[in-house]
Design a protein around this motif. Structure first.
Motif, PDB file in Angstrom:
ATOM      1  N   LEU A  60       6.807  -3.664  71.167  1.00 34.61           N
ATOM      2  CA  LEU A  60       7.307  -3.357  72.506  1.00 34.61           C
ATOM      3  C   LEU A  60       8.407  -2.311  72.427  1.00 34.61           C
ATOM      4  CD1 LEU A  60       7.569  -7.008  73.854  1.00 34.61           C
ATOM      5  CD2 LEU A  60       5.743  -5.353  74.290  1.00 34.61           C
ATOM      6  N   VAL A  61       8.243  -1.277  73.230  1.00 32.75           N
ATOM      7  CA  VAL A  61       9.259  -0.244  73.283  1.00 32.75           C
ATOM      8  C   VAL A  61      10.269  -0.620  74.356  1.00 32.75           C
ATOM      9  CG1 VAL A  61       9.688   2.172  73.876  1.00 32.75           C
ATOM     10  CG2 VAL A  61       7.685   1.551  72.511  1.00 32.75           C
ATOM     11  N   VAL A  62      11.555  -0.500  74.032  1.00 37.63           N
ATOM     12  CA  VAL A  62      12.574  -0.649  75.066  1.00 37.63           C
ATOM     13  C   VAL A  62      12.557   0.660  75.851  1.00 37.63           C
ATOM     14  CG1 VAL A  62      15.013  -1.045  75.548  1.00 37.63           C
ATOM     15  CG2 VAL A  62      13.947  -2.114  73.560  1.00 37.63           C
ATOM     16  N   ARG A  63      12.357   0.557  77.166  1.00 37.20           N
ATOM     17  CA  ARG A  63      12.099   1.779  77.935  1.00 37.20           C
ATOM     18  C   ARG A  63      13.144   2.875  77.718  1.00 37.20           C
ATOM     19  NH1 ARG A  63      13.314  -1.575  83.201  1.00 37.20           N
ATOM     20  NH2 ARG A  63      15.516  -1.903  82.822  1.00 37.20           N
ATOM     21  N   PRO A  64      12.654   4.083  77.398  1.00 35.39           N
ATOM     22  CA  PRO A  64      13.533   5.242  77.381  1.00 35.39           C
ATOM     23  C   PRO A  64      13.467   5.933  78.751  1.00 35.39           C
ATOM     24  CG  PRO A  64      11.461   5.808  76.329  1.00 35.39           C
ATOM     25  CD  PRO A  64      11.314   4.399  76.831  1.00 35.39           C
ATOM     26  N   THR A  65      12.497   5.542  79.551  1.00 32.43           N
ATOM     27  CA  THR A  65      12.208   6.009  80.900  1.00 32.43           C
ATOM     28  C   THR A  65      10.910   5.276  81.261  1.00 32.43           C
ATOM     29  OG1 THR A  65      11.700   7.903  82.310  1.00 32.43           O
ATOM     30  CG2 THR A  65      10.929   8.021  80.036  1.00 32.43           C
ATOM     31  N   SER A  66      10.580   5.239  82.544  1.00 34.75           N
ATOM     32  CA  SER A  66       9.517   4.302  82.936  1.00 34.75           C
ATOM     33  C   SER A  66       8.207   4.916  83.434  1.00 34.75           C
ATOM     34  CB  SER A  66      10.058   3.349  84.003  1.00 34.75           C
ATOM     35  OG  SER A  66      11.168   2.655  83.508  1.00 34.75           O
TER      36      SER A  66
ATOM     37  N   ILE B 196       7.993  -2.102  77.241  1.00 40.25           N
ATOM     38  CA  ILE B 196       6.763  -1.366  77.495  1.00 40.25           C
ATOM     39  C   ILE B 196       5.885  -1.450  76.251  1.00 40.25           C
ATOM     40  CG2 ILE B 196       5.828   0.940  77.973  1.00 40.25           C
ATOM     41  CD1 ILE B 196       8.494   1.603  79.323  1.00 40.25           C
ATOM     42  N   PRO B 197       4.599  -1.778  76.413  1.00 41.26           N
ATOM     43  CA  PRO B 197       3.722  -1.802  75.237  1.00 41.26           C
ATOM     44  C   PRO B 197       3.757  -0.441  74.530  1.00 41.26           C
ATOM     45  CG  PRO B 197       2.604  -2.683  77.166  1.00 41.26           C
ATOM     46  CD  PRO B 197       3.895  -2.109  77.650  1.00 41.26           C
ATOM     47  N   GLU B 198       3.861  -0.457  73.234  1.00 41.38           N
ATOM     48  CA  GLU B 198       3.989   0.793  72.484  1.00 41.38           C
ATOM     49  C   GLU B 198       2.842   1.759  72.782  1.00 41.38           C
ATOM     50  OE1 GLU B 198       3.740   0.529  68.208  1.00 41.38           O
ATOM     51  OE2 GLU B 198       5.496   1.837  67.998  1.00 41.38           O
TER      52      GLU B 198
END
Length: 482
Positions: free
Chosen positions: A106-112, A72-74
């Motif tokens: 890029l964030v690795v999703r913690p939730t979407s 996910i884009p930061e």
RNA sequence: CGGGAAGUAGCUCAGCUUGGUAGAGCGUUCGUUUCGGGUGCGAAAGGCCGCAGGUUCAAAUCCUGUCUUCCCGACCA
């Protein structure tokens, strides 16, 4: 085989119950990276059982599965103020890829929620596009300080539902409906009684208007949040400009929900049903419901017994997940213990003596009871009944435990006395965050939820806040939690 | 991220204080005996002593760093 020596002893009921069972029953193993775990085939098979039960219910309530990306884009995370505040500390961020620094991390999703809203805003134009009812099965990453197998790992598997609605009412109905699905899953499939209710402000999901939850009481007296369902209001819709044109031609932000349960549920099963012999699985989600252990001496006997086992499997395989342990290198006694650790609900011991008199010996895992000389005719019916009984018994035992460990307390002194022995404390609360915080500071206990219904009868309409002693109308559940 | 403990054979652990050729039990393999609650006997295989540095003629052992696990706190599904 691993851990044969420790398997000989009964498993301890210590703090490490969880890790011990997870490792010994071969549900999971540690990975070389801190806080990450490998879910082994037997553990994953349990997850698949949970998945297929829940997935069915999710689809029956009108949702469709989809998949959104891991990255996910930061900047997306930062669009919703409370959301970024809540998740920033636990996000893993990719800043370098393809051999160079990334322009945008890029964030690795913690939730979407964010990426899904970005897509929703493209897909939703009109009230005719609503509701959007989507679910995804995915892995997510949350960088936690302290990790425990299944209960809190850095990466975990879950299901996250995301819906968009035209009205607040509709979204709120949806939020509660899915909480109800979780309650059904927990109580009827996992055989874990729960308390359902509303989270207080401090425990609310970052970005939600209301968070509902189901809480289970674990063997060690701590509470475990087993699932949450959020009414998100229009918070994300405003952040991502997710709008639709209503029937009057007016542009409005959608009302949204999100809800999820994770592989933590496997931890809940372990921490609810295990005994000194190991895991006990509820039949409805046990990957193997019946294990057949053949008993024989010489070769001729072996062939005869194994043939009979195959016959048994054939007649029962349409109704049960059944397996014969025909491994030659282990003795029957060894197998008995092995499958007990793994929590298989029903075991059938089959040897020459049984065959000659047309019976089987059945051992139920929940009570360890040995049922000798069960006639082979009508075995199917017998086992179906037994299976239901085991499922119900596991729930009953867990429910008795919950009731036995739920106490009503009237003042801080009683609260302080009770809280350290674990369990749920019911008390009045004036709804001020500072009172909640004060108790947390002193006792480490938090308000698990404002329950829809108290687990034990309580007639009082009004009382005094457990902390500040002022008049209060709200009764809440306190506990130490994972 | 702070405080404590631990990491040596597949598993459980001894050896470390006081540096000098790597140990036990269980498991595994082979043979034999057994098989209705973790069989008995005999033989064999199996170890970058978590990883990286340092001290030393010599390090599992002493020193430093680091990683992972467990327990206790601060943060969370």
């Amino acid at each position: 085989m691993s851990g044969a020596e420790t398997q000989e002893k009964d498993l301890d009921q210590g703090e490490s119950l969880l890790a011990k069972i997870a490792l010994e029953a071969e549900l999971a193993d540690y990975s070389p990276v801190k806080g990450c775990m490998v879910i082994r085939p037997y553990g994953y098979a349990i997850w698949e059982q949970i998945q297929s039960s829940l997935d069915k219910m999710i689809k029956e309530t009108g949702h469709q599965n989809a998949y959104f990306p891991l990255f996910i884009p930061e900047s997306f995370l930062q669009k919703e103020a409370k959301h970024v505040e809540g998740f920033a500390p636990e996000c893993a961020v990719v800043s370098y890829a393809g051999g160079k620094e990334l322009e945008e991390k890029l964030v690795v999703r913690p939730t979407s929620e964010t990426i899904i809203n970005y897509m929703f805003s493209k897909w939703i134009q009109s009230y005719r596009d609503l509701p959007v009812l989507i679910n995804q099965w995915a892995n997510i990453v949350r960088w936690e300080m302290r990790t425990r197998l299944f209960l809190r790992t850095t990466e975990f598997l879950w299901q996250e539902g995301h819906t968009a609605h035209a009205t607040r009412e509709e979204a709120e109905v949806e939020t509660k409906k899915m909480l109800g699905v979780y309650k059904t899953l927990s109580e009827e499939y996992l055989a874990i009684p729960i308390i359902d209710g509303i989270k207080t402000e401090t425990q609310r999901f970052a970005g939600a208007v209301t968070t509902y939850c189901i809480e289970g009481l674990m063997k060690d007296g701590k509470s475990l949040q087993m699932g949450t369902s959020h009414y998100l209001g229009q918070n994300f819709a405003r952040a991502f400009d997710t709008k639709f044109q209503d029937q009057n031609g007016q542009l409005q932000h959608v009302h949204q929900t999100s809800w999820g349960v994770s592989t933590r549920l496997i931890g809940a099963i372990i921490m609810t049903h295990s005994d000194e012999k190991g895991l006990r699985l509820p039949p409805k989600i046990a990957p193997i419901q019946i294990i057949v252990v053949p008993i024989y001496k010489e070769q001729a006997e072996k062939e005869m017994v194994l043939k009979k086992c195959k016959e048994l499997e054939e007649t029962l395989k349409n109704d049960f997940r059944i397996k014969t342990d025909d491994r030659d290198q282990y003795s029957p006694g060894w197998k008995f213990n092995h499958w007990e650790i793994k929590g298989v609900p029903i075991r059938i011991n089959l040897g020459p003596k049984d065959i000659s008199s047309n019976v089987v010996e059945i051992v139920r895992r929940d009570t360890k009871e040995k049922l000798k000389n069960v006639p082979q005719q009508d075995l199917r019916q017998y086992l179906l009944k037994l299976s239901t009984e085991i499922q119900e018994n596991l729930f009953r035992q867990a429910n008795d435990f919950l009731i036995k460990n739920t106490f009503t307390v009237k003042n801080e002194k009683e609260f302080a006395e009770k809280i350290n022995s674990g369990g749920y404390l019911i008390c009045f609360w004036c709804e001020k965050t500072q009172c909640e915080e004060k108790l947390k500071q002193k006792t480490k206990a938090t308000i698990r939820c404002i329950p829809f219904k108290l687990p034990v009868d309580q007639n009082q309409e009004e009382g005094y806040c457990i902390s500040c002693n002022q008049k209060a109308k709200q009764q809440v559940i306190f506990a130490k939690a994972y």
